[in-house]
Structures are given as structure tokens and as C-alpha cells.
Scaffold this motif. Structure first.
Motif, PDB file in Angstrom:
ATOM      1  N   ARG A 262      -3.805  -8.718  -4.896  1.00  0.00           N
ATOM      2  CA  ARG A 262      -2.509  -8.290  -4.385  1.00  0.00           C
ATOM      3  C   ARG A 262      -1.449  -8.237  -5.485  1.00  0.00           C
ATOM      4  NH1 ARG A 262      -2.781  -5.436  -0.817  1.00  0.00           N
ATOM      5  NH2 ARG A 262      -0.834  -5.910   0.223  1.00  0.00           N
ATOM      6  N   LYS A 263      -1.521  -9.222  -6.405  1.00  0.00           N
ATOM      7  CA  LYS A 263      -0.506  -9.265  -7.463  1.00  0.00           C
ATOM      8  C   LYS A 263      -0.598  -8.005  -8.330  1.00  0.00           C
ATOM      9  CE  LYS A 263       1.397 -12.355 -10.941  1.00  0.00           C
ATOM     10  NZ  LYS A 263       2.781 -12.183 -10.550  1.00  0.00           N
ATOM     11  N   ARG A 264      -1.834  -7.651  -8.633  1.00  0.00           N
ATOM     12  CA  ARG A 264      -2.054  -6.463  -9.459  1.00  0.00           C
ATOM     13  C   ARG A 264      -1.630  -5.196  -8.711  1.00  0.00           C
ATOM     14  NH1 ARG A 264      -7.694  -5.264 -12.092  1.00  0.00           N
ATOM     15  NH2 ARG A 264      -7.039  -3.358 -13.079  1.00  0.00           N
ATOM     16  N   PHE A 265      -1.909  -5.234  -7.400  1.00  0.00           N
ATOM     17  CA  PHE A 265      -1.559  -4.077  -6.589  1.00  0.00           C
ATOM     18  C   PHE A 265      -0.048  -3.829  -6.634  1.00  0.00           C
ATOM     19  CE2 PHE A 265       0.244  -2.857  -2.466  1.00  0.00           C
ATOM     20  CZ  PHE A 265      -0.187  -1.549  -2.420  1.00  0.00           C
ATOM     21  N   TYR A 266       0.730  -4.923  -6.428  1.00  0.00           N
ATOM     22  CA  TYR A 266       2.188  -4.745  -6.418  1.00  0.00           C
ATOM     23  C   TYR A 266       2.714  -4.396  -7.802  1.00  0.00           C
ATOM     24  CZ  TYR A 266       2.511  -6.147  -1.581  1.00  0.00           C
ATOM     25  OH  TYR A 266       2.391  -6.174  -0.216  1.00  0.00           O
ATOM     26  N   LYS A 267       2.037  -4.935  -8.834  1.00  0.00           N
ATOM     27  CA  LYS A 267       2.479  -4.654 -10.206  1.00  0.00           C
ATOM     28  C   LYS A 267       2.392  -3.138 -10.479  1.00  0.00           C
ATOM     29  CE  LYS A 267       1.612  -6.439 -14.870  1.00  0.00           C
ATOM     30  NZ  LYS A 267       1.483  -5.302 -15.692  1.00  0.00           N
ATOM     31  N   ASN A 268       1.293  -2.562 -10.010  1.00  0.00           N
ATOM     32  CA  ASN A 268       1.070  -1.129 -10.288  1.00  0.00           C
ATOM     33  C   ASN A 268       1.590  -0.219  -9.181  1.00  0.00           C
ATOM     34  OD1 ASN A 268      -0.320  -1.682 -12.702  1.00  0.00           O
ATOM     35  ND2 ASN A 268      -2.154  -2.165 -11.534  1.00  0.00           N
ATOM     36  N   MET A 269       2.211  -0.830  -8.159  1.00  0.00           N
ATOM     37  CA  MET A 269       2.548  -0.082  -6.954  1.00  0.00           C
ATOM     38  C   MET A 269       3.396   1.176  -7.226  1.00  0.00           C
ATOM     39  SD  MET A 269       4.297  -1.738  -3.618  1.00  0.00           S
ATOM     40  CE  MET A 269       5.963  -1.726  -4.217  1.00  0.00           C
ATOM     41  N   VAL A 270       4.431   1.030  -8.009  1.00  0.00           N
ATOM     42  CA  VAL A 270       5.342   2.163  -8.220  1.00  0.00           C
ATOM     43  C   VAL A 270       4.632   3.278  -8.969  1.00  0.00           C
ATOM     44  CG1 VAL A 270       7.494   2.899  -9.272  1.00  0.00           C
ATOM     45  CG2 VAL A 270       7.354   0.674  -8.159  1.00  0.00           C
ATOM     46  N   SER A 271       3.936   2.879 -10.036  1.00  0.00           N
ATOM     47  CA  SER A 271       3.238   3.884 -10.846  1.00  0.00           C
ATOM     48  C   SER A 271       2.190   4.618 -10.006  1.00  0.00           C
ATOM     49  CB  SER A 271       2.596   3.172 -12.028  1.00  0.00           C
ATOM     50  OG  SER A 271       1.619   3.947 -12.590  1.00  0.00           O
ATOM     51  N   VAL A 272       1.437   3.853  -9.207  1.00  0.00           N
ATOM     52  CA  VAL A 272       0.407   4.462  -8.366  1.00  0.00           C
ATOM     53  C   VAL A 272       1.049   5.389  -7.337  1.00  0.00           C
ATOM     54  CG1 VAL A 272      -1.310   3.950  -6.560  1.00  0.00           C
ATOM     55  CG2 VAL A 272      -1.296   2.638  -8.680  1.00  0.00           C
ATOM     56  N   SER A 273       2.182   4.930  -6.778  1.00  0.00           N
ATOM     57  CA  SER A 273       2.815   5.718  -5.717  1.00  0.00           C
ATOM     58  C   SER A 273       3.307   7.064  -6.246  1.00  0.00           C
ATOM     59  CB  SER A 273       3.967   4.945  -5.108  1.00  0.00           C
ATOM     60  OG  SER A 273       5.128   5.113  -5.873  1.00  0.00           O
TER      61      SER A 273
ATOM     62  N   ASN B  32       8.162  -0.122   0.202  1.00  0.00           N
ATOM     63  CA  ASN B  32       9.535   0.134  -0.224  1.00  0.00           C
ATOM     64  C   ASN B  32      10.384  -1.116  -0.086  1.00  0.00           C
ATOM     65  OD1 ASN B  32      10.725   2.798  -1.149  1.00  0.00           O
ATOM     66  ND2 ASN B  32       9.259   3.514   0.391  1.00  0.00           N
ATOM     67  N   ILE B  33      10.157  -1.842   1.018  1.00  0.00           N
ATOM     68  CA  ILE B  33      10.947  -3.059   1.246  1.00  0.00           C
ATOM     69  C   ILE B  33      10.609  -4.113   0.175  1.00  0.00           C
ATOM     70  CG2 ILE B  33      11.353  -4.951   2.896  1.00  0.00           C
ATOM     71  CD1 ILE B  33      10.902  -2.860   5.138  1.00  0.00           C
ATOM     72  N   CYS B  34       9.343  -4.152  -0.193  1.00  0.00           N
ATOM     73  CA  CYS B  34       8.904  -5.137  -1.193  1.00  0.00           C
ATOM     74  C   CYS B  34       9.463  -4.857  -2.594  1.00  0.00           C
ATOM     75  CB  CYS B  34       7.377  -5.144  -1.293  1.00  0.00           C
ATOM     76  SG  CYS B  34       6.565  -5.909   0.113  1.00  0.00           S
ATOM     77  N   LEU B  35       9.861  -3.612  -2.834  1.00  0.00           N
ATOM     78  CA  LEU B  35      10.151  -3.143  -4.195  1.00  0.00           C
ATOM     79  C   LEU B  35      11.077  -4.054  -5.021  1.00  0.00           C
ATOM     80  CD1 LEU B  35       9.271  -0.877  -5.999  1.00  0.00           C
ATOM     81  CD2 LEU B  35      11.130   0.504  -5.140  1.00  0.00           C
ATOM     82  N   PRO B  36      12.235  -4.507  -4.484  1.00  0.00           N
ATOM     83  CA  PRO B  36      13.098  -5.344  -5.336  1.00  0.00           C
ATOM     84  C   PRO B  36      12.389  -6.602  -5.840  1.00  0.00           C
ATOM     85  CG  PRO B  36      14.278  -4.617  -3.400  1.00  0.00           C
ATOM     86  CD  PRO B  36      12.846  -4.243  -3.177  1.00  0.00           C
ATOM     87  N   GLN B  37      11.540  -7.188  -4.990  1.00  0.00           N
ATOM     88  CA  GLN B  37      10.834  -8.401  -5.431  1.00  0.00           C
ATOM     89  C   GLN B  37       9.676  -8.047  -6.370  1.00  0.00           C
ATOM     90  OE1 GLN B  37      10.076 -11.592  -2.816  1.00  0.00           O
ATOM     91  NE2 GLN B  37      12.252 -11.730  -2.279  1.00  0.00           N
ATOM     92  N   VAL B  38       9.136  -6.845  -6.217  1.00  0.00           N
ATOM     93  CA  VAL B  38       8.098  -6.390  -7.148  1.00  0.00           C
ATOM     94  C   VAL B  38       8.716  -6.263  -8.538  1.00  0.00           C
ATOM     95  CG1 VAL B  38       6.622  -4.422  -7.781  1.00  0.00           C
ATOM     96  CG2 VAL B  38       6.692  -5.211  -5.419  1.00  0.00           C
ATOM     97  N   ILE B  39       9.925  -5.689  -8.566  1.00  0.00           N
ATOM     98  CA  ILE B  39      10.617  -5.529  -9.863  1.00  0.00           C
ATOM     99  C   ILE B  39      10.919  -6.908 -10.458  1.00  0.00           C
ATOM    100  CG2 ILE B  39      12.793  -4.748 -10.935  1.00  0.00           C
ATOM    101  CD1 ILE B  39      12.712  -2.398  -8.885  1.00  0.00           C
ATOM    102  N   ALA B  40      11.278  -7.857  -9.570  1.00  0.00           N
ATOM    103  CA  ALA B  40      11.605  -9.209 -10.043  1.00  0.00           C
ATOM    104  C   ALA B  40      10.360 -10.042 -10.324  1.00  0.00           C
ATOM    105  CB  ALA B  40      12.462  -9.905  -8.993  1.00  0.00           C
TER     106      ALA B  40
END
Lengths: 697, 180
Positions: A262-273, B32-40
Motif C-alpha cells: 500500500r505504501k508503494r501504491f500511494y507513493k506512485n499514485m499520482v504518477s500512475v494516475s 483524491n482525498i488521500c492526496l494531501p497525506q500522500v504528499i506529506a
């Protein structure tokens, strides 16, 4: 401030877009123009035989090249029109007439195309000359191959430029047909998301790529060897799974299935999206880049193979000069050869000559029936083949051969691999064609030599001295041949000597010996007895100037340096074509990747703005952009190179189920080329990254 | 403050809600909701739990796996509000948050702001031309040509405060129109 001043200012501000399109047009016309100048020039046209396969192949490959060039130019024009659409939309929104805008666009487009095309055609002349000189340096350096300029090449180049202009005109027309201002002004593209991709598709894709290649290459071979039948051309359809595999792998990369971590997923989330948002077009685009890189490597590998066929090779167990001719012939004497060598300053080494006999053979071979089957057949007293006594072998080659009475050894070329047709152990009886004395013979092994196997079909055989005497007792001169073999101190530098000797050899030959390679007097006599027509009868046009007789004339002198130079001449066009296709496919892939990279930045400007407002610092945004761009470059680059390497590896293995030293060497070179291609991609990536950062950061 | 520091302030101390939502089209509502915490780079389990709670709290739980293109304007803006609150900002800055919405969606977004204020103690700083939306505020600063024209503080009911607001607007707009 007039309208033209506004437009001039806009052009000045956005000159990068104009420059990019102009460069692509220039490059396309230059590549095709330079190629046409060479190919349609008098030199190549006089050299290539009329209606020959080389011409057909060259025209076919040139057509493919022209299509590649047109595609990458049209692709570059898409970026130009995308930039234009915003300018266009604003003008429309401000009340400018569409007709005026269309006129303005087509005026700009035509002046850009015409000037870039003219520049391309002009530069094509020195470039084609330069490339020709380069080829002369490495491949061809004879008087017949001097560079000459012809008008036809120009016309073809200009014709291509015209077609390109028309195509760009059509692209422009399609662009101006869009009348919806809102549609034009909208910079954000339509979502092209794909449905959830099942997880099995990634491993399936990875397996399908090599599987398709192996099946498409292997099934025709397996069909011949296992079933004894030629496979239908429909087996080429097995390449489809490979292409589908490439698509699936890329779709998984682009579509980005949810990761377990999950951590990796969120890390790459924006780029993947970002990539997932334009999944369909991104996958299609990457797929085309992979196929282009595959074609690029395939062309290079093909060029290497051609180049190899013209090289002198290792010369293992091979003499630089070898001749064989019917014994009664009055050919050049040993003294004449030595005198000529002295005249040319060539030192002759290991001169040897002896006679050998053409005996009638009964042997096992493979026949191809009318219903497409391969069947093993025993042919009794079918044809003649050249037989050497043990002592003759030793005299000619300087090497020992252990052959007991009642046995034989088959002479094969170094690195020879048996094919489906002929078998080294196929011979079971030999007979004297004059007296009919015959002897059963058993195979005991092979001997390697680079020259002798070329003198007889299917093979040259070495038998025991006593057996040879017994079999050739009472044989007439008609069925014996004289063999001469020697080396020189500097083979590479012996071309003038070899050419003169070649001419002397032909001048001394009688016309009735100008027979085809597969001509067999015994077979002809049997055919005549049966009242049938003999396929290999007829005489060749043999002249001292004609050095293209290898594999044509039965008694052609095997002078390696002449042979090598001739092959180089005939293959130089192929090598050139292959290199051209390599350059063009690589350029197309590079332009497409560049355009895609810039589009990623310009299409996602707002996304990066959102990220900034949400608190993403510059380094995070840079990282998102970098990982996005890296994907566009890395995956197609690696996949294209891998597919090319797998194909070449499978093709070399399936051809003869082994890797020869030359294939291994070429594979190594191809590996280095892959690294260079990837480095080239990396250089473009760096450029795109810099430009993209300017756009979004 | 340098760029790094500004980014940290935007991420940790401020929440943004924009007129055009500014959602990332390639991410689902939940992502999208998670995004600010993803950035942090916040811990994932806590982030997911918090985003899940926000989805439920703002009535967007059933659309959490949908993409922005598949939801309504009101749902988009509620998603944007939830996203803005993810890092518990001191101030939630809203730039014309109801500008692109119909009345029903507008009400839903205002409810989301009220809920944020009530349940999370968030301060909402909203720029709006919508007097209906402004009537839900505790304090309204009316600007004219970039200068503060007046300041109003709500004391009674929302309706009374709205009337008070409209009166000020009438004053603002009425000047110079008497002759027409």
C-alpha cells in the motif's frame, strides 16, 4: 499593430513548435532524398541486374522507409496542431473569421513545408555522397562503384516531399474542420481510462512475447523435420500473440493495477494516475514505439548478417586460392601463376596440385514431393561427385586423413551444419563411370576444408588410396579433374593479382566448360538416354570481367579476395538499406517519444498546479514528472530492445539449432547497439525532462 | 519563507477548495482525498482510515471508487472539501466553492463546510459572490474594489443574517442608480 505583426510576434514567441515540425519534414525529405539519390543513381542502377530480387527488395524496403518517415512527420504535426488549436480558438473566440484563420494556417504550413523540403533535398546531395564515401571506405572500392548523381533520385525525393506536403495538408484540413470553439479551447484531453486490468494479464503478456516469436519461427522448421511437410504461411499468424503480449505488458504498466504494497501504491499514485488517465492512447503509442525499436534492431541484425556474408571470415582450413577444372583443359600453368605473382609482388605459399575423379554415386537424400512432403530416398547411380585419394587430400591440404579401405570421409566446410536435404553419411556406393567398377563404401567421419566442398555436389569424398586406384582404373580424362590450391602472404592486398589470375583462368578455359554449378555430365547423359530434357544444360556467359559467377559456374575459381569483394558489392546496397531502415525507425521512435513526453507535460499542466496548491513542493512535483517521463522512455525502450534480441536469438537458434561464432559475435554487437539505443533514448529523456519542467514547474 | 517551507505550510496548515474543484482526473474519489497525506508521506493505515471516515461523513462513501468524470459537481466539491480537510488545516481557503454548482449541490457543499467547522473545528475562509453561501458564515467582510467596505458578524438566525447581507449589497449596488 496589424494582424500580420501579431502573427509574426506569435510565430517568434512559439518558434520552437515551428522548428520542430520543420526539422521533422527536413529529416524525412533528407533521408528519403539521400537514399533515392543513391539507389536511383546510375551507379547502383547499372550495377543491379534488371528485374532482380535486389531491386524488388530495395523498392519494398524504401517504400517501408517512406511510410515510416511520413508517420513520424505526421506525428510531429499533431503537436504543432495542438499548439495551434489554442491560438486558433482564442482568435475564433475574439471574432476572427475562420476563413482568414484557415488561410493563415495553410500559408504558414505550406511555406514551412516547402522551405524544409527544399533544404532537405539540397542537403540530401552532400549527405548521399558522404554516406557513399563511407560505404566505399568500408565496403566497396572498385572503379564500377564510383558515386554518380542522377536526376531520377531527385525526382523521387521531390515526389516524396510532395506527398508529405499533401499529407500535412490533409492533417491541417482535418484540424480546421473542427468548428467547436469550446472543443478547440479545451486543453484538457478526454479521459481514456481502461477498465480494471486483470492481474493475470501481466504474466500472460510476458510469456506471450517470446512464445509467439518461438512458435512463428519454430513451427515451420518443426513441420519440416518432424512431419516432413512445409508449414503453410499462416504460421506467421503466431507473431500476433507476441504483439498482443507487448500490448498486455504495456497496458499493465500504463493501467497500473493496484499494488499489494500500500505504501508503494500511494507513493506512485499520482504518477500512475496521470498515465492511467490517458491509458489507451499511451498504450497504443508505446506499443508503436516498441514495434519501431524492434524493426530498428531487426534491420540492424539483418545488415550485420549481410555484412558477414561478404567478409573473408576466419579462413580456418581454407586456402586463399583454389581452382578445379576438367583434366583435359589447358589452364594456367604453375609457372604462369608464379610469374604473375612476382609481377604483382605477391608471395605464393603452399602451392599444391593434384588430380581427382568424378565417380558415380549411389546415395541417400531427401526428396520434396508434389504434395509438399519431405521423403528419404535412396538414389542408385544417380550422379557424380568428386573423389580424392587419401594422399591427394594430404597433398592439397597438408593435413592427414585416416581412411580405411571400404570406407569414406565426407569433406565439409568448417562449422558446417547438416540440412534436411543432404546427409554427410548418405553415400553407400561409388562406381567408375567408364568401366562400371563399383564399390560399397561406409561412412567413417568428416574432414573439414574451406575450398573443396564448393567443388562438388552434394559433397567431396576422400577414400583409401587403394580403393581410389581400384575405382579409377581405366577412367578417361572426361571424368577426372585437376585441383590447384595455394595461399599468398597478404591475402587482403592480393586483389589486383587475383583479378588478373581470374581473367587469365577464363581466357584459357574452353567454352564447353561454362556449365552451371549443378550441371552433372552423368545426369545429362541419363536424361538424354531417357529422352528427357536436362534442367542444367546450357552454357553461361563467362567473361574475364564478370566476377559474379560464384554459385553460378561449376568451375569458377575460388579466389577468396575476389569473391569477398564481389559479395561486398552486391550486398552493399542491402547493408545500406538496412542501415537506413535502422536510422529511420530509430528517428521515428525518438520523435514519437519526444512528442509524447512534451504532451505529458502540456496536458497535465493543471494537475501540477493542483499538486502545488495542495502543498507538494518542487522536488515532489519534479519526481512525479520524472517518474512519468521515465516510464514513457524506459518501458518501450527496454521492451523493444528485448523483443528484438529475443527474435534474433530465437531465429539464429531455430535456423540450424546452434549458435555459430559469427552469430554470437553479431549478437554481442546487437547488444552493444541496444545499449547505444537506450543511451540515445536517455539523452532524449534528459532533453524532454528539462523542457517539461519548464512547462509544468 | 523558501519554496520548501511554503509548500509545507500549504500542505499542513492550509486547505484549498477551488471553484473548478481541481481534482485529479486519474484518481478515484478516495485517492483524491488521500492526496494531501500522500504528499506529506503520512503512514498509510491512518491515512486510509481518515479518508474513509471523511467519505462517510461527507456522504460520498458510495462513490469512493469512482473517478471525477463519473460524479456530479456537488460530489466533486464535497470530495474537494474532504481532501482539503485531510491534514486538519488551521484554515480552509475556499475560492468561489459554490460558483459552478446548482442550488442542491451548493447546499451540500455548505453543509460539508458546516460539518468541517462543527466536527473538526476548521476555520473556513471563503471568497464568494453568493450571498446565500455567505449567510452561513459567522463573519463576513464585504469588499469593494479591493477595499473593505464593511464587516458583518452574525448574531441572529441565518435568514436574518442573509437579510442584513442583502441590505449591504443593495447599498453597494444602489449607488448612482437613482437617476436611471
Amino acid at each position: 499593430m496589424t494582424r500580420s505583426k501579431v502573427l509574426a510576434k506569435l510565430r517568434e514567441r512559439n518558434k520552437g513548435h515551428y522548428r520542430m515540425l520543420a526539422f521533422c519534414i527536413f529529416l524525412s525529405v533528407l533521408l528519403i532524398g539521400a537514399f533515392a539519390l543513391m539507389y536511383f543513381g546510375p551507379t547502383v542502377q547499372d550495377f543491379l541486374p534488371e528485374g532482380g530480387d535486389t531491386r524488388k527488395m530495395a523498392v519494398l524496403l524504401m517504400g517501408a522507409t517512406a511510410v515510416g518517415c511520413a508517420i513520424f512527420t505526421l506525428y510531429a504535426s499533431m503537436l504543432f496542431f495542438r499548439y495551434k488549436s489554442r491560438e486558433y480558438g482564442i482568435f475564433l473566440a475574439l471574432g476572427e473569421k475562420k476563413r482568414n484563420l484557415n488561410r493563415m494556417l495553410f500559408r504558414e504550413l505550406s511555406s514551412l513545408t516547402v522551405s524544409a523540403s527544399l533544404a532537405g533535398l539540397a542537403v540530401a546531395v552532400p549527405v548521399s555522397w558522404l554516406i557513399w564515401k563511407l560505404f566505399e571506405l568500408f565496403l566497396v572500392s572498385t572503379d564500377e562503384m564510383v558515386y554518380r548523381l542522377g536526376i531520377r533520385g531527385f525526382l523521387v525525393g521531390a515526389g516524396f516531399a510532395l506527398v508529405l506536403t499533401l499529407l500535412l495538408g490533409v492533417a491541417g484540413y482535418r484540424f480546421v474542420r473542427c468548428t467547436d470553439i469550446m472543443k478547440i479551447l479545451r486543453t484538457r484531453h478526454q479521459p481514456e481510462m481502461v477498465k480494471k486490468i486483470p492481474s493475470w494479464t501481466l504474466p500472460a503478456g510476458i510469456v506471450m512475447i517470446p512464445l509467439g516469436i518461438i512458435l512463428a519461427l519454430g513451427i515451420p522448421q518443426m513441420s519440416v523435420y518432424l512431419l516432413g511437410k512445409s508449414a503453410p504461411s499462416v504460421t506467421n499468424l503466431f507473431y500476433i500473440p507476441s504483439v498482443a503480449g507487448i500490448y498486455l505488458v504495456l497496458l499493465n504498466i500504463v493501467g497500473g493495477s493496484r499494488q499489494k504494497n500500500r505504501k508503494r501504491f500511494y507513493k506512485n499514485m499520482v504518477s500512475v494516475s496521470l498515465m492511467r488517465f490517458s491509458a489507451r492512447s499511451a498504450t497504443r503509442n508505446m506499443c508503436v514505439i516498441v514495434l519501431l525499436l524492434f524493426a530498428c534492431l531487426f534491420a540492424f541484425s539483418f545488415g550485420l548478417t549481410y555484412f558477414d556474408s561478404g567478409s573473408l571470415g576466419t579462413m580456418e582450413n581454407t586456402r586463399g586460392f583454389a581452382m578445379h577444372y576438367p583434366s583435359g583443359e589447358n589452364r594456367i600453368t604453375k609457372k604462369e601463376i608464379f610469374d604473375m605473382a612476382e609481377k604483382y609482388g605477391v608471395q605464393i605459399q603452399g602451392y599444391a596440385e593434384d588430380s581427382a575423379a568424378d565417380l558415380v554415386i549411389s546415395y541417400n537424400t531427401t526428396d520434396y514431393t508434389e504434395d509438399g512432403s519431405y521423403v528419404a530416398v535412396d538414389l542408385d547411380d544417380a550422379k557424380t561427385a568428386l573423389f580424392l585419394a587419401e594422399e591427394t587430400w594430404q597433398k592439397l591440404t597438408g593435413r592427414e586423413a585416416e581412411v580405411e579401405s571400404g570406407t569414406y570421409r565426407t569433406v565439409i566446410t568448417p562449422g558446417y551444419k547438416e540440412n534436411i536435404w543432404e546427409h554427410v553419411d548418405g553415400l553407400y556406393r561409388a562406381a567408375n563411370p567408364d568401366t562400371g567398377t563399383e564399390k560399397e563404401l561406409a561412412f567413417v567421419g568428416t574432414l573439414e576444408d574451406g575450398n573443396l566442398p564448393l567443388m562438388s555436389d552434394p559433397y567431396v569424398y576422400v577414400i583409401d588410396n587403394r580403393d581410389y586406384r581400384e575405382l579409377t582404373e581405366g577412367i578417361s580424362g572426361t571424368w577426372t579433374e585437376q585441383i590447384v590450391m595455394f595461399d599468398v602472404d597478404d591475402l587482403e592486398g592480393s586483389y589486383p593479382f587475383a583479378k588478373t589470375l581470374y581473367a587469365m583462368y577464363i581466357e584459357g578455359a574452353s567454352e564447353e566448360t561454362f556449365v552451371m554449378t549443378l550441371y552433372d555430365r552423368w545426369e545429362e547423359e541419363r536424361a538424354q538416354e531417357a529422352g528427357e530434357e536436362y534442367a542444367y544444360s546450357g552454357l553461361l556467359d563467362v567473361t574475364p570481367d564478370n566476377t559474379q559467377l560464384f554459385n553460378e559456374w561449376k568451375y569458377v575459381p575460388d579466389f577468396r579476395i575476389v569473391y569477398s569483394q564481389d559479395i561486398l558489392q552486391s550486398i552493399s546496397v542491402y547493408v545500406m538499406l538496412c542501415l537506413y531502415i535502422f536510422i529511420i525507425t530509430l528517428a521515428t521512435a525518438a520523435v514519437m517519444t519526444y512528442v509524447r513526453g512534451i504532451s505529458v507535460a502540456s496536458d497535465n499542466r493543471e494537475v501540477f498546479l493542483s499538486l502545488k496548491k495542495l502543498g507538494a513542493d518542487a522536488s515532489y512535483r519534479k519526481w512525479v514528472l520524472k517518474s512519468q517521463l521515465a516510464k514513457i522512455f524506459t518501458y518501450p525502450g527496454v521492451l523493444g530492445c528485448a523483443a528484438g534480441m529475443i527474435f534474433v536469438l530465437a531465429q539464429n537458434w531455430i535456423n540450424d539449432r546452434r549458435y555459430s561464432a559469427s552469430e554470437m559475435k553479431n549478437f554481442g554487437i546487437l547488444g552493444v547497439v541496444c545499449v547505444l539505443v537506450l543511451l540515445f533514448f536517455y539523452a532524449i529523456y534528459r532533453k524532454v525532462k528539462k523542457k517539461a519542467e519548464e512547462i509544468v514547474l | 519563507m523558501d519554496e520548501q517551507e511554503l509548500a509545507r505550510v500549504r500542505n499542513q496548515n492550509l486547505g484549498f477548495v477551488f471553484q473548478d474543484f481541481m481534482l485529479l482526473d486519474g484518481l478515484t474519489v478516495f485517492e483524491n482525498i488521500c492526496l494531501p497525506q500522500v504528499i506529506a508521506d503520512s503512514p498509510v493505515p491512518q491515512m486510509e482510515a481518515r479518508a474513509g471516515r471523511f467519505c462517510e461523513a461527507f456522504g460520498i462513501g458510495r462513490i469512493r471508487d469512482k473517478y471525477p468524470a463519473e460524479i456530479s459537481g456537488g460530489e466533486k466539491q464535497r470530495t474537494a472539501v474532504a481532501r482539503a480537510l485531510m491534514n486538519s488545516p488551521y484554515i480552509l481557503l475556499a475560492d468561489e466553492p459554490t460558483g459552478n454548482l446548482d442550488s442542491r449541490s451548493c447546499r451540500a457543499v455548505i453543509d460539508a463546510f458546516l460539518q468541517a467547522k462543527r466536527e473538526m473545528g476548521a476555520t473556513v475562509f471563503m471568497v464568494t459572490h453568493d450571498s446565500f453561501a455567505a449567510s452561513f458564515c459567522d463573519r463576513v467582510i464585504v469588499l469593494r474594489d479591493g477595499m473593505i467596505y464593511t464587516e458583518l458578524t452574525r448574531r441572529g438566525t441565518r435568514r436574518e443574517f442573509m437579510d442584513e447581507l442583502l441590505e449591504v449589497l443593495r447599498e453597494l449596488g444602489g449607488e448612482g442608480d437613482d437617476e436611471e
